[in-house]
Structures are given as C-alpha cells and as structure tokens.
Design a protein around this motif. Structure first.
Motif, PDB file in Angstrom:
ATOM      1  N   LEU A 134     -21.287 -31.773 -41.236  1.00 57.45           N
ATOM      2  CA  LEU A 134     -21.724 -30.396 -41.484  1.00 57.45           C
ATOM      3  C   LEU A 134     -22.125 -29.740 -40.167  1.00 57.45           C
ATOM      4  O   LEU A 134     -21.760 -28.604 -39.870  1.00 57.45           O
ATOM      5  N   GLU A 135     -22.876 -30.489 -39.362  1.00 54.18           N
ATOM      6  CA  GLU A 135     -23.385 -29.912 -38.119  1.00 54.18           C
ATOM      7  C   GLU A 135     -22.291 -29.732 -37.072  1.00 54.18           C
ATOM      8  O   GLU A 135     -22.401 -28.889 -36.193  1.00 54.18           O
ATOM      9  N   GLY A 144     -16.613 -18.655 -44.011  1.00 54.33           N
ATOM     10  CA  GLY A 144     -15.729 -19.494 -44.797  1.00 54.33           C
ATOM     11  C   GLY A 144     -16.181 -19.607 -46.234  1.00 54.33           C
ATOM     12  O   GLY A 144     -17.121 -18.931 -46.664  1.00 54.33           O
ATOM     13  N   ILE A 145     -15.477 -20.479 -46.962  1.00 52.03           N
ATOM     14  CA  ILE A 145     -15.863 -20.759 -48.351  1.00 52.03           C
ATOM     15  C   ILE A 145     -16.058 -22.264 -48.461  1.00 52.03           C
ATOM     16  O   ILE A 145     -15.147 -23.036 -48.112  1.00 52.03           O
ATOM     17  N   LEU A 146     -17.243 -22.659 -48.903  1.00 50.02           N
ATOM     18  CA  LEU A 146     -17.525 -24.071 -49.118  1.00 50.02           C
ATOM     19  C   LEU A 146     -17.204 -24.368 -50.585  1.00 50.02           C
ATOM     20  O   LEU A 146     -17.719 -23.713 -51.489  1.00 50.02           O
ATOM     21  N   ASP A 163     -22.438 -18.004 -41.948  1.00 50.25           N
ATOM     22  CA  ASP A 163     -22.810 -18.663 -40.688  1.00 50.25           C
ATOM     23  C   ASP A 163     -23.321 -20.078 -40.978  1.00 50.25           C
ATOM     24  O   ASP A 163     -23.353 -20.518 -42.126  1.00 50.25           O
ATOM     25  N   ARG A 164     -23.746 -20.764 -39.917  1.00 47.87           N
ATOM     26  CA  ARG A 164     -24.174 -22.164 -40.059  1.00 47.87           C
ATOM     27  C   ARG A 164     -25.370 -22.341 -40.993  1.00 47.87           C
ATOM     28  O   ARG A 164     -25.440 -23.295 -41.756  1.00 47.87           O
ATOM     29  N   ALA A 165     -26.313 -21.380 -40.907  1.00 47.61           N
ATOM     30  CA  ALA A 165     -27.510 -21.491 -41.749  1.00 47.61           C
ATOM     31  C   ALA A 165     -27.108 -21.388 -43.225  1.00 47.61           C
ATOM     32  O   ALA A 165     -27.551 -22.172 -44.068  1.00 47.61           O
ATOM     33  N   ALA A 166     -26.219 -20.434 -43.511  1.00 45.73           N
ATOM     34  CA  ALA A 166     -25.762 -20.256 -44.892  1.00 45.73           C
ATOM     35  C   ALA A 166     -24.969 -21.484 -45.350  1.00 45.73           C
ATOM     36  O   ALA A 166     -25.055 -21.906 -46.507  1.00 45.73           O
ATOM     37  N   LEU A 167     -24.206 -22.059 -44.431  1.00 45.89           N
ATOM     38  CA  LEU A 167     -23.411 -23.254 -44.755  1.00 45.89           C
ATOM     39  C   LEU A 167     -24.333 -24.408 -45.154  1.00 45.89           C
ATOM     40  O   LEU A 167     -24.108 -25.075 -46.172  1.00 45.89           O
ATOM     41  N   ALA A 168     -25.382 -24.623 -44.355  1.00 45.55           N
ATOM     42  CA  ALA A 168     -26.311 -25.725 -44.645  1.00 45.55           C
ATOM     43  C   ALA A 168     -27.009 -25.490 -45.983  1.00 45.55           C
ATOM     44  O   ALA A 168     -27.129 -26.419 -46.803  1.00 45.55           O
ATOM     45  N   LYS A 175     -25.700 -29.743 -53.919  1.00 48.27           N
ATOM     46  CA  LYS A 175     -26.238 -31.102 -54.047  1.00 48.27           C
ATOM     47  C   LYS A 175     -25.603 -32.090 -53.068  1.00 48.27           C
ATOM     48  O   LYS A 175     -25.533 -33.299 -53.331  1.00 48.27           O
ATOM     49  N   GLN A 176     -25.065 -31.565 -51.948  1.00 47.90           N
ATOM     50  CA  GLN A 176     -24.514 -32.411 -50.883  1.00 47.90           C
ATOM     51  C   GLN A 176     -23.393 -33.322 -51.367  1.00 47.90           C
ATOM     52  O   GLN A 176     -23.195 -34.410 -50.830  1.00 47.90           O
TER      53      GLN A 176
END
Ligand code: ATP
Ligand code: MG
Length: 387
Positions: A134-135, A144-146, A163-168, A175-176
């Motif tokens: 992820l990082e 993007g779309i996760l 962005d990265r914050a939204a991605l995390a 639930k990872q």
C-alpha cells in the motif's frame, strides 16, 4: 465429465436462483427441458419457476448431490458461486463453465493476468495485499479506484481514492482484504461484448452494446452502440473471442470494456454467465443470451444470433418503488406499457429495496432513434433521469 448433446426432456441445472437463473430457466423450458435450481432462498426468482428447487447452501454436500442427481448438466448464474461447488458437481455431471474458468473471473488479479495472457489491454493497476504494498504504490496510479479482488458487484467493494491518505483510509474501510488499485481512466463511454462458446470450440457473439452506469450500477444499455467505431467494435469482439478461447471456456461470457477519450479500448472485467447488459437480446435478437446458454450447456449447435431490432434497455431498481417519500408503491406500469415496443420484465422479487435489481424494460423499434425516444418517455414516466 464431458458434454454430449442432451436432448430436450432432460433436466438442466443451475447454481443460483437470481434473475439470471430465472431467465435461463425460462429459456430452457421453452426448448422443452426440465430445470433444477440450487439456491438457499425459499423465494428465489429462479427457484419459484423451476421444476426442482434444491433449497441448500452452495457448498452443502447433500444439496449438491441432489442437484447433480436430478440434472443432466449444470451451469451457474453468478460468478461468486464457490468454484469448489462447481468442481464437486463436475465429478458427477458435465459443468459449464468450468470451476477453473469461473475461478479466474472471481478474482480481479487472476482476471487481469488472463487479459495479459490474451494481449488484451486493461487499466494500469497494482495488487495490494500488505501495508508495505500500500505504501509503495506508484503515484501515477492516483487518483484511482480501489477494488476488492473478490466478491465485488454493482459497484460494491470499491472506493474512489484521490490521494495516498484516501487510499489508506479506503483499504481500512475495506477491512484490508486483498485489493487491486486501478488508475482512474478518462472514459469516453463503456461497451460490452457477449460471446457464447461451445464444447467443440465453436463460438458466436452478439453485436457490441453500449452501457451507461450510475452509482456503479448499470442503468441503460443501447444497441447498436451510438458511439462505437467499426474499428473498436472489431477489436472488442476479437478480444472477447480470444479471452474465451484461451480459457477453454464453455458457456456464455461477457467482457466489459472502457473506450477512453483518446479512442483506446481497455478491458474492465468479465462475467462467466449471461450479463445484465445482454438482457435486450430477449426481445431484440432472434436468440437471446439465455437461449445460447441453454445450447452451450446442452451441447447443441450454436447459430449466430441476429439483432432484428435496435433496442434500449433500462434497469428497474428498487428505488423506483420509493419515488414519493417513504411508502413503497408500485411504479406506473400502465403508463409505460401504453408506449410502443415496450417489453416489461419483472423478476418476481417480493420486496423492493433501493439498488436492488427488480426488473428491466426493453424498448424495441424499427430505428435506434425511435427506440431511444420511446425509452426516454418511459424513463420520464418512471422518474428515471434522461441520458
Ligand atoms: P458489475 O459487476 O456490476 O459490472 P463491479 O462492481 O464489478 O460492477 P466495475 O465494473 O469494476 O464494478 O466498475 C463499475 C463502474 O465503475 C464501471 O462500469 C465504470 O463506470 C467505473 N469504473 C470502474 N473502474 C474504472 C476505472 N479504472 N476508471 C474509470 N472508471 C472506472
Ligand atoms: Mg462491471
């Protein structure tokens, strides 16, 4: 077990009792087959109309044995049927598509790997299974779309991330579980292609259809596609044929594509079964996608289907039952049935819920312009937004 011609009079089985199973059952019955459905729900749309309803969970050994005992061959109506259940059935009866083919469609990572093997382009993506992955995501994939690698449908299990914050945050919200992050592409429009491939390797296809999604759910399908060029049409049909052949696929397969603003064609995902975007084939083609599903399962010859009327299909979601505030009310079917060339299909679901697929409506006409004009009128009566 290998597939031999199964004559009408015998029983064809289907895993899953949703609307796709129901339309398969109708097509099989029209050709003189008896039908069997396995679904845990006592009131499933397909179970209600089949000769046999095996009410059991998809992995229940007794239920699978029962379905296998009454059916000459078994197919599936949804891609999340456990591949293990299809493999269990395959020890007793011919099963099409195979558990292995369905397993590829169940997992976005396996699906994209298959597109790669077939030289079919797809959106730039990365698999995310660990915090480290992820990082380490390449900035070029954002926005993007996760999407969860498994069990997504109708836009569920996916989150748009800027962005990265939204991605995390999105990965935590999902639930990872294993996911793919896809680059957000500039779409001009979306199309899909439905192919049917027999056990002998012969394959036929429908013309390509153009799809409009709202909130991640298919809303409108138009055929012929108003925007597609002959070149894109040819490429999409060739891609879908290769995707099916390379899988050794037997059955009906739908491949969804994006057409980008620069004209490039990119595969999105595939479904190992008839598809919502092919429902117009029931009314606008000389054979429907469900007729071809019956033929592939029964080992019958495949004849190329012909579109005899331009068509527009509107999905009827449960939201239509809640137009005027809280109380559930039946839409004004009489108003839409008064329009020319309207074919109403309701799936026999007892209760409406927002986002639930309750039915669809197809408008056929002598010209695409007339079909579209009537479909717009139907949409207005039902309170659907124009397109
Ligand atoms: P279904 O199973 O109902 O087809 P789904 O939940 O599997 O849907 P996708 O087909 O992956 O979801 O995506 C739903 C819609 O979201 C697409 O039809 C498209 O409109 C949009 N979309 C998905 N991926 C992208 C992308 N990479 N770039 C731009 N738009 C996208
Ligand atoms: Mg999709």
């Amino acid at each position: 077990m290998t597939l031999r011609f199964i004559p009408p009079g015998q029983t064809l089985g289907v895993m899953g009792g949703g609307q796709l199973g129901r339309m398969f059952v109708h097509a099989a019955q029209q050709m003189g087959y008896a039908t069997a459905v396995l679904d845990p729900d006592a009131a499933s749309p397909a179970g209600l109309v089949a000769h046999h309803h095996v009410q059991a969970d998809y992995l229940d050994a007794t239920g699978l044995a029962h379905l296998g005992a009454v059916s000459a061959a078994v197919t599936t109506e949804f891609e999340n049927v456990p591949a293990a259940a299809l493999r269990t059935l395959a020890a007793m009866r011919p099963v099409a598509p195979s558990g292995d083919a369905v397993a590829v469609c169940q997992d976005r990572a396996a699906e994209k790997a298959h597109f790669g093997r077939c030289n079919v382009p797809c959106a730039p993506f990365v698999l995310i299974e660990t915090r480290d992955q992820l990082e380490a995501v390449d900035a070029a994939l954002l926005p993007g779309i996760l999407k969860t690698a498994r069990l997504g449908y109708d836009g569920k299990g996916q989150v748009r991330v800027a962005d990265r914050a939204a991605l995390a945050a999105a990965w935590d919200a999902l639930k990872q579980v294993p996911c793919v992050l896809e680059q957000m592409l500039p779409l001009a429009y979306e199309v899909s292609v439905i192919v049917a491939r027999g056990a002998d390797g012969a394959s036929v296809h429908f013309p390509l259809q153009q799809n409009l999604h709202r909130d991640g759910i298919l809303a409108v399908t138009r055929v012929p596609s108003p925007d597609v060029t002959p070149d894109v049409q040819q490429q999409a049909i060739a891609h879908a044929g290769r995707i099916a052949a390379t899988l050794g696929y037997v059955g009906v397969l739908c491949v969804e594509f994006f057409v980008l603003k620069d004209g490039r064609l990119v595969a999105n995902e595939m479904a190992p079964r008839p598809h919502n975007s092919g429902h117009y084939t029931l009314d606008a083609c000389d054979q429907s996608q469900f007729d071809l599903q019956v033929r592939t399962l029964a080992g019958a010859p495949l004849a190329a289907p012909r579109l005899h009327s331009p068509a527009v299909m509107l999905n009827l979601l449960g939201d239509l039952w809640f137009r005027d505030g809280a109380a559930e009310a039946e839409p004004d079917w009489a108003a839409v049935l008064a329009l020319p060339g309207v074919h109403l299909h309701l799936y026999g679901k007892a209760s409406a819920r927002p986002g639930r697929k309750m039915g669809h409506l197809t408008v056929t006409a002598a010209t695409a312009e007339f079909a579209n004009a009537v479909a717009l009128q139907a949409a207005e009566h039902l309170g659907l937004a124009a397109w």
